[in-house]
Design an enzyme around this catalytic site. Structure first.
Site, PDB file in Angstrom:
ATOM      1  N   HIS A  46     111.835  13.224  15.151  1.00 40.22           N
ATOM      2  CA  HIS A  46     110.533  12.664  14.784  1.00 40.22           C
ATOM      3  C   HIS A  46     109.461  13.311  15.665  1.00 40.22           C
ATOM      4  CE1 HIS A  46     112.067   8.631  12.925  1.00 40.22           C
ATOM      5  NE2 HIS A  46     112.717   9.686  12.463  1.00 40.22           N
ATOM      6  N   GLU A  48     107.143  12.063  17.457  1.00 35.73           N
ATOM      7  CA  GLU A  48     107.003  11.444  18.773  1.00 35.73           C
ATOM      8  C   GLU A  48     108.088  11.919  19.735  1.00 35.73           C
ATOM      9  OE1 GLU A  48     106.177   7.942  15.840  1.00 35.73           O
ATOM     10  OE2 GLU A  48     107.229   9.871  15.813  1.00 35.73           O
ATOM     11  N   CYS A  76     108.518   4.154  14.875  1.00 36.52           N
ATOM     12  CA  CYS A  76     109.703   3.410  14.453  1.00 36.52           C
ATOM     13  C   CYS A  76     110.405   2.839  15.689  1.00 36.52           C
ATOM     14  CB  CYS A  76     110.642   4.333  13.678  1.00 36.52           C
ATOM     15  SG  CYS A  76     111.462   5.563  14.733  1.00 36.52           S
ATOM     16  N   CYS A  79     111.519   5.653  18.232  1.00 36.88           N
ATOM     17  CA  CYS A  79     110.399   6.271  18.946  1.00 36.88           C
ATOM     18  C   CYS A  79     109.729   5.277  19.890  1.00 36.88           C
ATOM     19  CB  CYS A  79     109.405   6.851  17.950  1.00 36.88           C
ATOM     20  SG  CYS A  79     110.096   8.215  16.980  1.00 36.88           S
TER      21      CYS A  79
END
Length: 146
Positions: A46, A48, A76, A79
């Site tokens: 992801h 992040e 999420c 993260c």
């Protein structure tokens, strides 16, 4: 957030869910990324997570104290947990994630009292633009699959 949006657009162009993230400390960008899950065949890629790794390398320290993350979509649970563990000082995000948001929408990992660090959150920054890029991406994916 405008730079995070540009990163999200790059993700969309690459066929990735359009999320961009930027980590800033003392006015300097120390991490920037977009989603790369499909490209790297890695569920943890992801925006992040990649930005956290870059920022830690830039600081030569896993503690990102004093750093802020700007991300187009609410982080999420994975993260959000990584942001708590890395001691980020503030999260600024564009649009809520009503399915997996972990900064207050569905879960509130970043302000869980049982954890050793809590993170202030600012939400809705350029939210309409952040939301539209996601809606447009998924709309085009649905049309392509017909």
């Amino acid at each position: 957030m405008a730079e995070a949006l540009r990163l999200a657009e790059r993700a969309a162009e690459a066929g990735e869910v359009p999320v961009g993230a930027l980590i800033v400390r003392e006015g300097h960008v120390i991490g920037r990324a977009h989603n790369q899950v499909e490209m790297l065949h890695d569920a943890t890629a992801h925006a992040e997570m990649i930005a956290i790794t870059q920022a830690a390398e830039a600081l030569e320290n896993w503690r990102l104290e004093g750093a802020e993350i700007y991300v187009t979509l609410e982080p999420c649970p994975m993260c959000a947990g990584a942001l708590v563990n890395s001691r980020v000082a503030r999260i600024v995000y564009g649009c809520d994630d009503p399915i997996a948001g972990a900064c207050g929408s569905v879960f509130n990992i970043v302000n869980e009292k049982r954890l050793n660090h809590r993170i202030p959150v600012v939400k809705g920054v350029l939210g309409d633009r952040c939301s539209e890029i996601l809606k447009s991406f998924f709309r085009s994916r649905r049309q392509a699959s017909k």
